[in-house]
Write a protein that holds these residues in place. Structure first.
Motif, short mmCIF file in Angstrom:
data_model
loop_
_atom_site.label_atom_id
_atom_site.label_comp_id
_atom_site.label_asym_id
_atom_site.label_seq_id
_atom_site.Cartn_x
_atom_site.Cartn_y
_atom_site.Cartn_z
N ILE A 1 62.34 -46.44 -58.51
CA ILE A 1 63.48 -47.15 -57.93
C ILE A 1 64.65 -46.20 -57.73
N THR B 1 72.59 -51.18 -56.91
CA THR B 1 71.18 -51.51 -56.68
C THR B 1 70.37 -51.27 -57.96
N GLU C 1 68.26 -53.99 -60.01
CA GLU C 1 66.81 -53.86 -60.18
C GLU C 1 66.44 -53.93 -61.66
#
Ligand code: FAD
Ligand code: AMP
Lengths: 263, 395
Positions: free
Chosen positions: A242, A248, A252
């Motif tokens: 990731i 973000t 996540e």
């Protein structure tokens, strides 16, 4: 009172790797240093000498000729003597052969009352050399010593630490102790001592000077265990990778914890 | 057994250069046009196998072979304190049973103590074929001299092929004594054990203080001794006992000792990370001890235990019992979150069997990513504060 302290030169960096294609070992530098646990072994020796000013301390090491540098460090910290035992026939020694060689050297030095080892090395990392030396010399040993409580003519009292408990033992001399890190702060080599020891010649002992001269008892020949193969550790897991900005990534991570029912 | 012979005729500067480069131990010495190998050599044979051809040669020396048939049985030493067994023994029994399937050997256990019948019975439940009990008031507390004498007696009577010890503080003091008296090999902290049909134990452990593994064997000595740490192997399944308890007579064994235990004090119990279900592991990415406060919200929300890498122990930030890794604890939690840890082999060996592995690291080449289920490429000082904002929203 005669004390022998076993010290070892270890790689300064643990970044050894195996090239997965060629199988060649890659070490990023050959820098060496004194095994950090042996600093505590030296410190324990000095603390005995402080209580027993007549005591002499001899630092010993088995290794290649350049291992003399750790002996110098020990001398500058405060040992009275230093001896290197070296011979190319010691190459490939495992714990048994290493301990046997060191025990032969200690016998050669003679009439030793206390042998002091570090708890373990940062390269071999076995913690076995100390107890095996003790067995070869036929003397008792106490591991993981954190404090020397009392020194008498024929015995000492020490405190040592295990996972779940601490122990105080009385042990007859001669004996061997392995020293655990404690709240003692190891001293630094002193400049004064460096000047004082300027002309000191470190003794070098080879196989031919030991009592047992049979080369079959040393190095690879004297080692029951042998390295059959070296290889890189396996990483076969598939992983979700990731990337992104910090928002973000945090989202996540939050989602993963949530979906797996950890929140 | 053997040595490395150098073909001096073919030596030139270029070849010396190549060999020096290949040797990880800096063991080649070139002096007066003569190339030799000094005591730094570990006989890893890289110069033979990977060096310029025809220069280094491994010369096998003649050896006397032992009769391996004479040594039978895999024995597990059960460590006890205050008449309670250390659970690493049940894991070693599990491993011993799977090894014994290959060689069709019996699996034995040995226990020494003052009142250890219940331990012996438990060993039978874990499926050993025989458990040998040495019982005496004098054996109440571990004493390395008395206990070594017992293992020598056991070896003389039983001729075991293998003896396994827990890699506990006691095991690491005891096993080497036994190995030295028997003049046999001992491999510390094995992370994997296998066996050849001829009974040779294949022992794997990290080696040379780095990110490499070594396969070690004991080709010509018996018994073969090894230690393995707690939680490296799975505990044996329990089964309907089929084995027997054998009470051993210790009257002929010397009970002289130069060690007197004066006192022994249990340490206060800390919650052991070995049994934790959720772990947050922190590494050297944390620059100051105070920065650890960043993870407080996450610890609370997950009800996690905090663990760390060795450098943080060396900094004195945590109790040593919180260190994960080969020289710390082995953990198998349901979830582990690694924050700013590089993934040295010694660390990975201590946590690789965790059920879910999440790793946050700003270096995409760090080794933990290759064993993680979720790899998050980011800076802990950025990601965690953001995460904390999200966590603050849930109650
Ligand atoms: C014989 C032996 C036994 C050992 N036993 C153990 C053991 O049992 N357990 C153990 O842990 N170690 C052990 N070690 C030490 C081990 O080899 C490593 O040195 C150690 O694990 C490294 O710790 P670390 O990952 O915290 O630090 P580092 O190697 O310094 O790694 C820090 C990591 O954090 C990342 N990072 C830095 N800043 C940030 C940031 N802001 N955000 C995100 N990521 C960041 C870096 O990219 C790096 O990957 C042993 C060593 C030897 C030789
Ligand atoms: N080559 C060596 N020379 C001198 N002392 C050693 C050597 N190897 C190990 N020791 C001693 O034994 C201790 C334990 O080492 P190890 O068994 O390698 O973990 C070290 O801390 C040293 O005190």
């Amino acid at each position: 009172m005669k004390i022998v302290t076993c010290i070892k030169q270890v790689p300064a960096s643990s970044n050894v790797e195996v090239d997965p294609v060629t199988g060649v070992l890659i070490r990023d530098s050959n820098n060496a240093k004194l095994n950090p646990y042996d600093l505590y072994a030296l410190e324990a020796s000095f603390s005995i000498k402080e209580k027993n000013p007549n005591a002499t301390i001899t630092a010993i090491t088995m290794g290649p000729p350049n291992a003399k540098s750790v002996l110098k460090e020990a001398l500058y910290m405060g040992t009275d003597e230093a001896v290197l035992v070296t011979d190319r026939r010691f190459a490939g020694a495992d714990v048994l052969a290493t301990s046997y060689t060191l025990s032969q050297l200690i016998k050669l030095i003679g009439e030793v009352d206390i042998i002091i080892c570090g708890k373990q090395t940062t390269d071999g990392d076995t913690a076995q050399v100390g107890p095996e030396i003790a067995e070869f010399l036929g003397v008792p040993h106490i591991p993981y010593v954190i404090e020397i409580l009392e020194i008498l003519d024929d015995k000492i009292v020490v405190k040592s630490t295990y996972d779940t408990h601490d122990e105080i033992n009385e042990i007859k001399l001669p004996c061997l102790l392995t020293i655990e890190k404690s709240n003692l702060t190891p001293r630094l080599p002193s400049y004064k001592r460096k000047i004082k020891m300027k002309n000191y010649q470190i003794d070098t002992v080879t196989l031919d000077q030991l009592n047992d001269k049979n080369p079959k008892h040393y190095g690879l020949n004297g080692s029951p265990t042998q390295v059959e193969e070296i290889f890189p550790p396996s990483n076969e897991m598939k992983s979700k990778f990731i990337e992104g900005n910090k928002e973000t990534l945090a989202h996540e991570l939050y989602k993963i914890l949530d979906e797996n029912k950890f929140l | 057994m053997g040595y490395i012979k150098i073909n001096q005729d073919k030596i030139n500067d270029k070849i010396v250069e190549q060999l020096k480069k290949i040797c990880p131990f800096d063991a080649f010495v070139y002096q007066d046009a003569y190339l030799s190998i000094n005591a730094a050599c570990k006989l890893c044979k890289l110069c033979v196998n990977k060096g310029p051809s025809g220069i280094c040669e491994y010369i096998e020396e003649e050896k006397t072979f032992i009769d391996k048939e004479k040594y039978q049985g895999i024995t597990v030493y059960i460590e006890q304190r205050e008449n309670k067994a250390h659970p690493v023994a049940w894991e070693l029994i599990g491993k011993a049973k799977s090894l014994a399937k290959v060689t069709k050997e019996p699996v034995y256990a040995i226990v020494i103590g003052e009142a250890v019948d219940s331990i012996a019975n438990k060993a039978l439940e874990y499926g050993v074929d025989k458990v040998f009990v040495y019982q005496d008031d004098l054996y109440k507390d571990f004493n390395v001299e008395l206990y070594t004498n017992i293992l020598i007696d056991y070896k003389t009577r039983m001729n075991p092929n293998i003896i396994l010890f827990g890699g506990t503080p006691e095991g690491r003091s005891f096993a080497p004594r036994v190995a030295a008296r028997l003049k046999t090999g001992l491999t510390a902290d094995c992370t994997s054990l296998d066996i050849k049909p001829n009974g040779d134990l294949i022992q794997v452990r990290p080696a040379f203080g780095g990110n490499i593994m070594a396969k070690i064997h004991t080709p010509n000595h018996r018994p073969q001794l090894a230690t393995a740490r707690y939680k490296i192997f799975n505990a044996s399944n329990k089964e309907k006992p089929h084995g027997k308890i054998i009470k051993m007579d210790s009257s002929g064994i010397s009970k002289d000792t130069s060690i007197k235990l004066l006192s022994s004090e249990n340490k206060p119990k800390v919650k052991d990370i070995s049994d934790a279900e959720i772990i947050i592991a922190v590494g050297r990415a944390f620059k100051k001890k105070k920065d650890l406060e960043l993870i407080e919200p996450l610890i609370k929300k997950l009800n996690a235990e905090v663990a760390c890498t060795r450098p943080l122990i060396e900094n004195g930030w945590f109790d040593p019992r919180r260190q994960i890794g080969l020289s710390g604890r082995t953990v198998k939690p349901k979830l582990i979150i690694n924050l700013g840890i590089s993934g040295a082999v010694q660390f990975i060996e201590g946590m690789k069997d965790s059920e879910i592995i999440i790793t946050v690291n700003n270096d995409i080449s760090n080794k933990l990513f290759s064993i993680s289920h979720y790899s998050i490429a980011g800076d802990i000082y950025e990601v965690i504060p953001e995460l904390n904002k999200l966590l603050a929203k849930i109650i």
